[in-house]
Design an enzyme around this catalytic site. Structure first.
Site, PDB file in Angstrom:
ATOM      1  N   GLU A 119      22.109  -2.947   1.969  1.00  0.00           N
ATOM      2  CA  GLU A 119      21.122  -2.847   0.885  1.00  0.00           C
ATOM      3  C   GLU A 119      21.567  -3.607  -0.352  1.00  0.00           C
ATOM      4  O   GLU A 119      20.768  -4.268  -1.024  1.00  0.00           O
ATOM      5  CB  GLU A 119      20.861  -1.384   0.537  1.00  0.00           C
ATOM      6  CG  GLU A 119      19.957  -0.644   1.516  1.00  0.00           C
ATOM      7  CD  GLU A 119      20.673  -0.214   2.779  1.00  0.00           C
ATOM      8  OE1 GLU A 119      20.001   0.216   3.735  1.00  0.00           O
ATOM      9  OE2 GLU A 119      21.916  -0.319   2.810  1.00  0.00           O
ATOM     10  N   HIS A 121      19.212  12.496   3.242  1.00  0.00           N
ATOM     11  CA  HIS A 121      18.004  11.698   3.471  1.00  0.00           C
ATOM     12  C   HIS A 121      16.753  12.387   2.939  1.00  0.00           C
ATOM     13  O   HIS A 121      15.656  12.016   3.339  1.00  0.00           O
ATOM     14  CB  HIS A 121      17.821  11.417   4.967  1.00  0.00           C
ATOM     15  CG  HIS A 121      18.851  10.517   5.544  1.00  0.00           C
ATOM     16  ND1 HIS A 121      18.863  10.157   6.882  1.00  0.00           N
ATOM     17  CD2 HIS A 121      19.910   9.885   4.982  1.00  0.00           C
ATOM     18  CE1 HIS A 121      19.899   9.360   7.113  1.00  0.00           C
ATOM     19  NE2 HIS A 121      20.539   9.184   5.966  1.00  0.00           N
TER      20      HIS A 121
END
Length: 593
Positions: A323, A392
């Site tokens: 990322e 998450h």
């Protein structure tokens, strides 16, 4: 590194090569310089300037535009150079010119020295060329020119030390033939004047008798400064004070959602996002998608399904699991004029790239004085999904909506998803686009208007999903649906609830919320995120500032439980708001419990 434009072969500032979809670095820098010159015309020395240390360009040098912003003489006749961006003529007999002040290379720097001049009097200077080496007690840095021009006169000799920041050190003129006219030029400089004063007495100073504007403050003043007790009834706009519903001020109220035709088409949020990206990629060749598994795998949640077949791998780019890498790459592409859509498999993974989002994308426009924009969209699922654990499952709405320079949106239904994403892609600023994984497969009615390729939902505007008069339910994303269900149950008990879909979290539609509070006098804010410093906390403070006198009850918040998300399904259900929670708190705020 900044590309240095040369005297020969540089295209005109407003005519970048037509054959290139993306302008060259040289042309981009020249356009940015021109825009910056326009923005700073008439102002004095700024706090920074362009310098470079260890080969890295930093915005630390602001050229001083000497004289009034309008290139006209005392009689009002325009000079031949009135279309020039970076040069202005002062009230004296000197031709259009630009005074170069000694730059500030750090927030605490007040003096420095000129180690050497890299240009001499009479020499041509292109935008980006090095004018001089600046010496401080900490480093030696290079001072770049912001404009093309001719060095008319060096005002401070090399080797000079203890030069105050802002002191004129050189003069550039626009035309080579004017160089000799500056032989006797001596600018005025008051070392003891406030930073930002204009040396030479040029324009931009304003009327000497005009009082200075108050500095910006992080305090929102109440419109009536008297203590509440001195204004009579404490709740001056509430029902308890006798305020009639007919007298409610509805200015700034949000638009009410239009009812759908019973035969209206339906669309899933997944298809709404997919079609929005496809249409914008068709509309603008600068738009491209980048992220993990967005291409051959069609997207982790199939949001990018079919895009690589339609637009090819150069515009739908699969990346490694990095990322920080692909987000930084996308920010650089946006700085150069492209329009990336960065997909995070989940916004929890955006933490790997948060430096690029917060320190590069959000701040560069401000730090470059408006010359470098970052048209980029960061999108992906946000908040709790189902059974994916604490790492998450968190909501990042409050994180990103606190950052100046970002725009943050959170769609609820298909029209939101389609219209907001198209608006985000077209926006010149970085947009954080917070989706919800559990809504991807949900179908919603969609109007014919929303199916148009030109349909956009304006960023910064809330929508009233259901009008009401007794209590306002404020929410975003998935919780909007919960609020609508709660409103239906409340209606059966005689409570009319107004449901506001925020849509946009930054900018936040303060006017819409305040207008609803003036009407209902009670508010419940619902979110999945944690309570401390959350979205509801910000809205509660905002209501206290904008509509306190209209409240008949304290603002209530419903949030996720203040713990990391449990993995066990039964505990996960207990950690998130439910429709029953909203009904119970709405009844409590209406004193119906």
């Amino acid at each position: 590194r900044w590309v240095r434009a040369t005297a020969a072969g540089t295209p005109p500032r407003n005519d970048p090569p037509a054959e290139n979809a993306m302008a060259s670095r040289s042309a981009l820098v020249r356009r940015g310089i021109a825009a910056f010159a326009d923005a700073t015309r008439g102002f004095g020395v700024g706090s920074g300037g362009f310098g470079r240390q260890s080969g890295i360009s930093v915005n630390r040098y602001t050229p001083l535009l000497h004289g009034p912003s309008s290139a006209s003489d005392a009689a009002g006749k325009p000079h031949a150079s009135q279309h020039s961006r970076g040069f202005a003529a002062d009230a004296s007999d000197f031709p259009p010119h630009q005074v170069i002040p000694f730059p500030s290379l750090s927030p605490t720097m007040t003096h420095g020295g000129i180690a050497s001049w890299k240009k001499t009097s009479g020499e041509f200077v292109a935008a980006g060329d090095i004018l001089a080496e600046i010496q401080t007690d900490k480093a030696t840095m290079e001072m770049e020119s912001m404009e093309d021009g001719w060095v008319a006169k060096i005002l401070v000799a090399e080797g000079t030390e203890d030069i105050p920041v802002g002191k004129p050190v050189a003069v550039l003129c626009e035309n080579e033939g004017d160089i000799g006219k500056f032989a006797e030029y001596v600018p005025h400089f008051d070392e003891h004047a406030e930073a930002g004063a204009v040396p030479g007495g040029g324009g931009g100073g304003g009327d000497a008798e005009t009082p200075p504007k108050e500095p910006a403050r992080a305090i929102l003043e109440r419109p009536d400064y008297r203590p509440i007790g001195e204004r009579g009834v404490p709740l001056t706009g509430s029902r308890a004070s006798g305020m009639a519903a007919a007298n409610v001020d509805e200015s700034g109220a949000a638009e009410i959602a239009k009812p759908f035709d019973p035969n209206a088409s339906t669309m899933t949020v997944r298809d709404a996002l997919n079609s929005a990206m496809a249409e914008e990629m068709e509309r603008d060749e600068k738009v491209f998608v980048i992220g993990e598994e967005v291409g051959d795998y069609q997207g982790a949640y199939k949001i990018t399904k079919g895009l690589i077949q339609r637009f090819g791998p150069t515009r739908v780019r699969d990346t490694p699991i990095t990322e920080a890498g692909f987000t930084g790459l996308a920010c650089g592409a946006a700085f150069m004029g492209l329009k990336p859509i960065v997909e995070f498999m989940t916004f929890n993974f955006s933490l790997q790239a948060i430096d690029h989002i917060v320190n590069s994308a959000a701040k560069t426009l401000y730090m470059s004085a408006g010359t470098i924009s970052c048209p980029i969209v960061f999108r992906g699922p946000n908040g709790a999904a189902s059974g994916v654990g604490a790492q998450h499952s968190q909501c990042f709405a409050a994180w990103y909506m606190s950052i100046p320079g970002l725009k943050v949106v959170a769609p609820y239904d298909a029209e939101d998803a389609r219209g907001l994403l198209k608006a985000a892609i077209r926006d010149p600023d970085p947009v954080v686009f917070l989706e919800n994984e559990l809504l991807y497969g949900e179908s919603f009615p969609i109007s014919k208007e929303a199916l148009s390729p030109e349909f956009v939902v304006p960023i910064g505007k809330a929508l009233v999903m259901r009008p009401g008069t007794d209590v306002t339910l404020v929410s975003f994303s998935k919780m909007v649906g919960f609020c609508k269900q709660a409103a239906e149950l409340l209606a059966k008990e005689g409570i009319s609830a107004e449901v506001i879909n925020l849509r946009s979290l930054r900018p936040l539609d303060r006017n819409a919320i305040a207008a609803s509070v003036r009407k209902t006098n009670r508010v419940v804010v619902v979110e999945e995120g944690w309570p401390q410093a959350g979205v509801g906390a910000e809205i509660s403070a905002m209501i206290n500032e904008d509509a306190f006198d209209f409240l008949d009850a304290p603002v209530e918040r419903i949030t996720g439980v203040d713990i990391p998300m449990p993995y066990a399904a039964n505990l996960e259900r207990l950690a998130l708001p439910t429709v029953a929670d909203i009904v119970r708190v709405a009844k409590r705020v209406c004193y119906r419990e």
